[in-house]
Structure formats: C-alpha cells, structure tokens
Design a protein around this motif. Structure first.
Motif, PDB file in Angstrom:
ATOM      1  N   VAL A  81       1.089  -1.179   0.186  1.00 55.57           N
ATOM      2  CA  VAL A  81      -0.003   0.115   0.061  1.00 55.57           C
ATOM      3  C   VAL A  81       0.830   1.294   0.051  1.00 55.57           C
ATOM      4  O   VAL A  81       0.887   2.242  -0.800  1.00 55.57           O
ATOM      5  CB  VAL A  81      -1.075   0.185   1.168  1.00 55.57           C
ATOM      6  N   ASN A  84       2.369   2.697  -3.174  1.00 58.89           N
ATOM      7  CA  ASN A  84       1.485   3.380  -4.007  1.00 58.89           C
ATOM      8  C   ASN A  84       1.013   4.786  -3.451  1.00 58.89           C
ATOM      9  O   ASN A  84       1.024   5.782  -4.361  1.00 58.89           O
ATOM     10  CB  ASN A  84       0.270   2.569  -4.194  1.00 58.89           C
ATOM     11  N   LEU A  85       1.103   5.146  -1.999  1.00 61.75           N
ATOM     12  CA  LEU A  85       0.652   6.217  -1.640  1.00 61.75           C
ATOM     13  C   LEU A  85       1.610   7.184  -1.799  1.00 61.75           C
ATOM     14  O   LEU A  85       1.196   8.471  -1.951  1.00 61.75           O
ATOM     15  CB  LEU A  85       0.205   6.079  -0.261  1.00 61.75           C
ATOM     16  N   PRO A  95      -4.171  10.716  -1.173  1.00 61.63           N
ATOM     17  CA  PRO A  95      -4.925   9.372  -1.404  1.00 61.63           C
ATOM     18  C   PRO A  95      -6.109   9.094  -0.612  1.00 61.63           C
ATOM     19  O   PRO A  95      -6.193   9.580   0.430  1.00 61.63           O
ATOM     20  CB  PRO A  95      -3.842   8.618  -1.094  1.00 61.63           C
ATOM     21  N   ILE A  98      -8.013   2.698  -2.509  1.00 62.07           N
ATOM     22  CA  ILE A  98      -7.090   1.881  -3.184  1.00 62.07           C
ATOM     23  C   ILE A  98      -7.838   0.378  -3.763  1.00 62.07           C
ATOM     24  O   ILE A  98      -9.109   0.111  -3.010  1.00 62.07           O
ATOM     25  CB  ILE A  98      -6.151   1.306  -2.262  1.00 62.07           C
ATOM     26  N   ALA A 149      -3.776   2.982  -6.469  1.00 65.19           N
ATOM     27  CA  ALA A 149      -4.093   4.073  -5.768  1.00 65.19           C
ATOM     28  C   ALA A 149      -5.015   5.208  -6.313  1.00 65.19           C
ATOM     29  O   ALA A 149      -4.427   5.635  -7.458  1.00 65.19           O
ATOM     30  CB  ALA A 149      -3.073   4.617  -4.753  1.00 65.19           C
TER      31      ALA A 149
END
Length: 348
Positions: A81, A84-85, A95, A98, A149
């Motif tokens: 995670v 991507n953030l 963000p 997702i 995301a």
C-alpha cells in the motif's frame, strides 16, 4: 526467521473466489464521502465533484520485489500500500481509495492471506484510505500483489515532475540509504541462517534500517507541511529507485540541469555505521539504493526562508540550465556526472 510448524492451514479451495474476497475484506471500513460504492459490485463508484483525480498503480512480484524468507506477510501487505501512496503524495495530492489484486499459488493457505490483508488493513487505517475493490486469482509463480491508488487534489495544486526551473533549489525529505542497507543486513542474515538454522541474529543495532526496508512510511506529512508553510513545489517525485535516478527523471521532464552536493545528502548515523561495516560507500548507497519513499522536490529560492529551519527538509542541490548537465559535486569539490544506477526492471 524460524517457521512455526504448527500453524493452522485452511486451503483456499475450501472457500472459492467470492467467499475469499468477502472473508479478507470484511473488516474494511468506508471513511470518505467520495466513496459511493466500495467492494461488492462490478466496480467502485467514486464522486469527486470539483477536485482532480490522480491514479497510480504498482505490481510487486515474489522473488523480484520481495523475499518471503525475511519479509513477514503483514509487513508486505503494508508496504504494498505504502509504495502506491507515496506516488500520490508526490503529486501533492491526498490518497483516498485503493484497489488490491493478488495472485497466489496453492502453497499459501487462507491464514497467510489473512496476514497479508491485515497489513493492508493497517495501512488503510493509518493513512485514512478506503479499500474499494480488487481481484484474486491463482498463480504458478508464487505471490503477486497489484495495488492501484486513487487520490484527489484541488485545482492548480497538483505538482508534476516537469516544473523545475533554473535557480530553483533541490530539496529532499528525511534521510536516504536506510532501506538499501536494511536489505543488506537481511540478506546477510539469510545466508547465515542457511548455514545454521538455529542461529538467532542480533538485529537490534539495525532496527531503524530494517524497518525502513520492511515497513517503510509514505510522507503524508509533507503535503500538509508544505501547505502550512505556504510553499508549492515547482516539481516533485518520490524516491523509489534511488536518488540519482529520480534526479535524472525530474531534470529530464523539466528540461534542466542540476548540481547535487554530496556533503548535503542526509544520512542517518545507522546508515553510515552499517556502510562502514559492509565496506560500502554511503554516498553510493544514497544515490543508488532506492526504496526510501522520501520526496524529492524543487522550490523557488523565494521560498527558502520558509523551509530553512525545518528538520524534515534538506536542500541538497541547485537547478541549472540544461546545458550545464547533471553533476554530483563531491566533498573535494570535483564534479562527477550523475548516472542512473538504481533499481532497473528487466535487467539481466
């Protein structure tokens, strides 16, 4: 690093795809008004009204991006995670949602995926994002994870890689090289374990750099900090592939040159001492190590007084005309061309 031989194992075939998705995502909560429909339909439904949307995705492959011999599944879910953030924050965006897709071989029981999704859930909670969908399928090559995301940014607040201008200052958050040196420690201990499985390594001296590798954090604080300081970067990128690669990306997109000052590159004391232990040059590690997930950005010199006293930010370079090229200015004041030697996909 010693495996628990008595773990419960529930075969994924006992559940089926849809029951598996329901089981793994039952604890995910909806936090944003923009999430009209999350998991449970053919697609998520989002409503952003007058805000711009940013979307990014990453694929992590077992044996290429991670090694499960020392990467706990919960940490892996969390890290999947975070990577991507970090890209969303690098757009000066926030963000909000997702999607998570996984492909798994039959060597993974349900309990393993529960651990993976517990890490995803922890990241979603800490970073206040909604998990709104994804997919699961079988794999013949181990574990693959793909996270997409989605974020929002108000009009004119987005920041691209292409906005740097000559005379801008090059700024980095945090410190560099920790994730790479954490990886070196883990790889070394893996080899020791192969020789003597009863050996228990003392990793306490390396806590900081191992955490940088196994449980990195995205710099969500920086978007708010810059807003509070009334500073809008002229360009920005996250440091996933190494400082040298990211500087080259930023300068190429902005059509500019750059001087990077070696003495200004921020290094944690643990990175320096571990580099000495491994007989590796710390500047080389900072330039080429990657996976730090710090933010690299440029600002106008007019904004320097606003950031100069902030411990989270370090000015490490100066943007020049394209014709000046890209150079590392060493402590001895020699100029060395900057080359990308960080992470490369599809390399032999």
């Amino acid at each position: 690093m010693i495996e628990d031989k008595n773990q419960q194992r529930t075969q994924l075939s006992d559940l089926g795809e849809f029951e598996l998705i329901d089981h793994l995502t039952k604890n995910f909560k909806i936090n944003h008004k923009s999430t009209i429909k999350g998991i449970g339909d053919d697609a998520a439904v989002l409503d952003f009204k007058n805000k711009k949307i940013v979307v990014t995705t990453d694929l992590l492959v077992e044996g290429v991006h991670f090694d499960l011999s020392y990467m706990p599944l919960k940490h892996l879910g969390y890290k999947a995670v975070i990577v991507n953030l970090s890209d969303v924050y690098a757009m000066n965006a926030t963000p909000t949602q997702i999607t998570v897709s996984v492909a798994v071989s039959n060597r993974f029981p349900l309990e393993a995926l529960e651990e993976l999704y517990a890490g995803i859930e922890t990241a979603a909670s800490i970073y206040n994002i909604d998990v709104v969908g994804g997919d699961t399928t079988s794999s013949t090559k181990g574990l693959l994870i793909s996270v997409t995301a989605i974020g929002i940014v108000k009009d004119d607040n987005e920041v691209y890689r292409s906005g740097a201008k000559p005379n801008d200052l090059l700024v980095v958050t945090g410190d560099l090289g920790g994730a790479y040196m954490g990886l070196q420690v883990l790889e070394r201990e893996k080899e020791v374990y192969k020789v003597n499985p009863n050996n228990q390594p003392d990793l306490e001296p390396y806590t900081y750099i191992i955490e940088r590798q196994l449980k990195p954090e995205a710099r969500k604080d920086i978007v708010k900090l810059l807003k509070d300081l009334e500073v809008k970067p002229t360009s920005m990128i996250d440091i996933s592939d190494g400082l040298s690669s990211e500087i080259i990306h930023l300068c190429k997109q902005s059509n500019v040159g750059c001087d990077l000052f070696e003495e200004k590159i921020p290094l944690d004391p643990t990175v320096i001492s571990t580099c000495e232990e491994f007989n590796i040059d710390s500047t080389t590690v900072a330039l080429n190590g990657g996976e730090d997930y710090e933010l690299l950005f440029t600002i106008s010199q007019d904004d320097f007084p606003k950031i100069k006293a902030n411990p989270n930010l370090t000015v490490i370079g100066f943007i020049k005309e394209k014709e000046a090229g890209l150079h590392l200015v060493t402590r001895a004041e020699t100029r060395i061309p900057i080359k990308a030697q960080g992470w490369k996909n599809f390399s032999a």
